[in-house]
Design an enzyme around this catalytic site. Sequence first.
Site, PDB file in Angstrom:
ATOM      1  N   ARG A 114       0.848  -1.191   0.000  1.00 42.81           N
ATOM      2  CA  ARG A 114       0.000   0.000   0.000  1.00 42.81           C
ATOM      3  C   ARG A 114       0.887   1.245   0.000  1.00 42.81           C
ATOM      4  NH1 ARG A 114      -2.510   0.077   6.223  1.00 42.81           N
ATOM      5  NH2 ARG A 114      -0.498   0.135   7.256  1.00 42.81           N
ATOM      6  N   ASN A 152      -4.526   8.408   4.816  1.00 37.34           N
ATOM      7  CA  ASN A 152      -4.391   7.587   6.020  1.00 37.34           C
ATOM      8  C   ASN A 152      -2.931   7.509   6.408  1.00 37.34           C
ATOM      9  OD1 ASN A 152      -5.913   5.725   7.873  1.00 37.34           O
ATOM     10  ND2 ASN A 152      -4.218   4.390   7.281  1.00 37.34           N
ATOM     11  N   GLU A 153      -2.647   7.875   7.645  1.00 35.31           N
ATOM     12  CA  GLU A 153      -1.261   7.806   8.125  1.00 35.31           C
ATOM     13  C   GLU A 153      -0.288   8.246   7.036  1.00 35.31           C
ATOM     14  OE1 GLU A 153      -0.461   3.982   9.865  1.00 35.31           O
ATOM     15  OE2 GLU A 153      -1.403   4.563  11.729  1.00 35.31           O
ATOM     16  N   GLU A 311      -7.033   5.207  15.997  1.00 36.28           N
ATOM     17  CA  GLU A 311      -6.791   3.762  15.932  1.00 36.28           C
ATOM     18  C   GLU A 311      -5.960   3.321  17.129  1.00 36.28           C
ATOM     19  OE1 GLU A 311      -4.636   2.369  12.562  1.00 36.28           O
ATOM     20  OE2 GLU A 311      -5.743   3.601  11.150  1.00 36.28           O
ATOM     21  N   TRP A 319       2.333  -6.594  12.862  1.00 35.89           N
ATOM     22  CA  TRP A 319       3.509  -6.048  12.172  1.00 35.89           C
ATOM     23  C   TRP A 319       4.750  -5.921  13.050  1.00 35.89           C
ATOM     24  CZ3 TRP A 319       4.306  -1.599  14.905  1.00 35.89           C
ATOM     25  CH2 TRP A 319       3.184  -0.963  15.429  1.00 35.89           C
ATOM     26  N   GLU A 359      -3.138  -8.227   6.934  1.00 33.90           N
ATOM     27  CA  GLU A 359      -3.520  -7.890   8.314  1.00 33.90           C
ATOM     28  C   GLU A 359      -4.503  -8.897   8.908  1.00 33.90           C
ATOM     29  OE1 GLU A 359      -4.504  -3.678   7.825  1.00 33.90           O
ATOM     30  OE2 GLU A 359      -2.498  -3.231   8.598  1.00 33.90           O
ATOM     31  N   LYS A 360      -4.539 -10.104   8.339  1.00 37.68           N
ATOM     32  CA  LYS A 360      -5.538 -11.072   8.826  1.00 37.68           C
ATOM     33  C   LYS A 360      -5.256 -11.541  10.252  1.00 37.68           C
ATOM     34  CE  LYS A 360      -3.474 -14.855   6.169  1.00 37.68           C
ATOM     35  NZ  LYS A 360      -2.452 -13.978   5.526  1.00 37.68           N
ATOM     36  N   PHE A 361      -4.031 -11.381  10.715  1.00 36.53           N
ATOM     37  CA  PHE A 361      -3.756 -11.763  12.109  1.00 36.53           C
ATOM     38  C   PHE A 361      -3.725 -10.557  13.046  1.00 36.53           C
ATOM     39  CE2 PHE A 361      -1.874 -15.429   9.783  1.00 36.53           C
ATOM     40  CZ  PHE A 361      -2.862 -16.335  10.158  1.00 36.53           C
ATOM     41  N   HIS A 362      -4.237  -9.427  12.573  1.00 39.28           N
ATOM     42  CA  HIS A 362      -4.357  -8.231  13.413  1.00 39.28           C
ATOM     43  C   HIS A 362      -5.705  -8.309  14.121  1.00 39.28           C
ATOM     44  CE1 HIS A 362      -4.648  -4.020  14.550  1.00 39.28           C
ATOM     45  NE2 HIS A 362      -3.458  -3.764  14.044  1.00 39.28           N
TER      46      HIS A 362
HETATM   47  C1  GLA Z   1      -2.114   1.602  10.799  1.00 36.65           C
HETATM   48  C2  GLA Z   1      -3.048   1.783   9.618  1.00 36.65           C
HETATM   49  C3  GLA Z   1      -4.130   0.767   9.575  1.00 36.65           C
HETATM   50  C4  GLA Z   1      -3.621  -0.592   9.942  1.00 36.65           C
HETATM   51  C5  GLA Z   1      -2.972  -0.538  11.297  1.00 36.65           C
HETATM   52  C6  GLA Z   1      -2.481  -1.875  11.785  1.00 36.65           C
HETATM   53  O1  GLA Z   1      -2.486   2.246  11.915  1.00 36.65           O
HETATM   54  O2  GLA Z   1      -3.616   3.065   9.578  1.00 36.65           O
HETATM   55  O3  GLA Z   1      -4.658   0.765   8.260  1.00 36.65           O
HETATM   56  O4  GLA Z   1      -2.700  -0.999   8.986  1.00 36.65           O
HETATM   57  O5  GLA Z   1      -1.853   0.300  11.187  1.00 36.65           O
HETATM   58  O6  GLA Z   1      -1.952  -1.773  13.077  1.00 36.65           O
END
Ligand code: GLA
Length: 671
Positions: A114, A152-153, A311, A319, A359-362
Amino acid sequence: MSSPPPSSLPPLAFGGDYNPEQWPAAVQREDRELMRVAGVDLATLAVFSWAKIQPGPDVWDFGWLDEQMDELHAAGIRVDLATATASPPPWLARLHPEMLPVTRDGVTLWPGGRQAFCPSSPVYREHALRLCRAMAERYRDHPALALWHVSNELGCHNARCYCDVSAAAFREWLRARYGDVDGLNEAWGTAFWSQRYGDFEEVLPPRAAPAFPNPTQQLDFLRFSSDTLLDHFVAERDILHEVSPGVPVTTNFMVMRQTFEMDYLRWGRELDVVSNDHYLIAADPHAHRELAFSADLTRGTAGGRPWLLMEHSTSAVNWQPRNRAKEPGEMIRSSLAHVAHGADAVLFFQWRASRAGAEKFHSGLLPHAGTDSRQWREVVELSQVLDAVEEVVGSGTDNQAAILFDYEAWWGCELDSHPTVDVRYRDRAEDFHRALSALGVGVDVVHPSADLSSYRLVVVPTLYLVSDEAAAAVTAAAEAGATVVVTYFSGIVDENDHVRLGGYPGAFRELLGVRTTEFLPLAEGHTVRVSGLGQGEVLADVWAEDLELAGAEAVAHHLDGPAAGRPALTRRSVGDGVAWYVATRLAAEGTDRLVARLVEEAGLDRLPGAAPDVEVARRVGADGSWLFVVNHGSQDAPVPVTGTELVSGRDVAGDLVVPAGRVAVVREGVS
Ligand code: GLA
């Protein structure tokens, strides 16, 4: 400072990122039903939806998003709507591979993850702004819309790009900063190593080079990179303000120990409301302390006003090298800790844990295991706790202590070719914050240019790079009566990273009444002993100096190591105040002893019940104050406070006990 949050937001909003496009319709129906059960009232939508909204250059598909907006509205859930520009779709990179980011080693970062775009790319900018405008025009009047969420971020993965497009943009930025190439040569000190430039066209980003790249070039490139992404934010924000007036605009920051690329203390001034993403560092046994510091810094980026926790995670992330699951109660403690330090929303990544993708294990609010799980039961419990404490919304703080923090000083401090790699910028700031918090002293984390007049204690940790104005403001604070404490490797260079001559710590030498002729950094793992801070000795490491007194008195001395016999801690009366200097990295015990003395000398008020693992913070509003107690420890914590404890609804009269691992929020005063 206190101020009402934007009225379009639910009070103390609860919810998180919602990615319905990853799921079939039946699951989406279940989502809305379970959101009702959990009390979710704010969902962040469309963050990574660009490829679905615009599947081709001139193909648009808003139908699915219209439906999501309508359904969420019908379910009584407000929407934090992303502009969807965070991650460009594959077709865009295929048409314009020149928009891809390039590392300092010349490696192109390809689509497939991404954020694969160069922040300076005009192609990316044009397409992102087109999408932003399309989103604003389509949803500006939608009744579910509460907040715009730009990208985003920004800079999470692509903060620094070294491609040719970035090189050209960097030159433009340098032209604007220095006017002519002589100005740049002077600022960068290019007389060194034959680096003199004859023309801006010769200048490059600090790409991988055979030896250390010019430090001021590196520093300016960090400034440029932060400014470029901020400029992108402002471009999207301006479209949103134009097309969708009255709806507040945010973008989610990453104020945490790991992230230093964006100068958020500057960025914060451009946002209608600041929001932050924060993730605990699993390997840190005291991660809640880093959380408290980051939350106070986030409030600093918001100019002291309330902010939104955009968030965090219900449990493990995916990660870090080893992703620790949160302990029972830890998610509620973290959530309330953010609120204690000024958050007016508690949101998560993400609503439902994904089935596919990286991110399936988040963790999510709704785990893979479904509602018959501890995580889900705690989510429902958290929602109830937040409802119970909702009245704190809009309140601020009235702290008497400040820690000065500057991203430019961070950048400068951690450049290469320094006396030691062991000086880390946030290290002293976090340690003083920890020690002050343990004594119940609330702290603001502010930029050196902030108004310091209301603070009785001003901590200046590792402020390596400092302007003349900021140094003068610190001196003025001491003269006016504040207790100031400066730690080593502060005041060393000016804004161009040029050393301040005549002895260290240049900018603060006079204020502190000391003069250091040489740094004496310690070997890795080497510990030295310091005496004079109370009974016996305390330990220190990393740093020592060949320090002479020039008006200050020595309070503590090195007993051994390269600075044996030299002062390690000094104190000087200045006007109505005092200036202290800490010339070594005290271990926690030493910091604790010093901070206890400073707190007493400055006459600071202390919050009741605070202890090393009992976090106490006060929010103050127009109509009263609230004492937050977050017990991170394994013992019950007595807190002498009177008022109404909101989580339980019980009145307390000076005898609150907060059980191990639990939280309490007391509306103070006799009810
Ligand atoms: C960031 C991103 C999210 C996600 C989280 C995972 O904060 O903004 O899209 O990837 O990390 O912790």
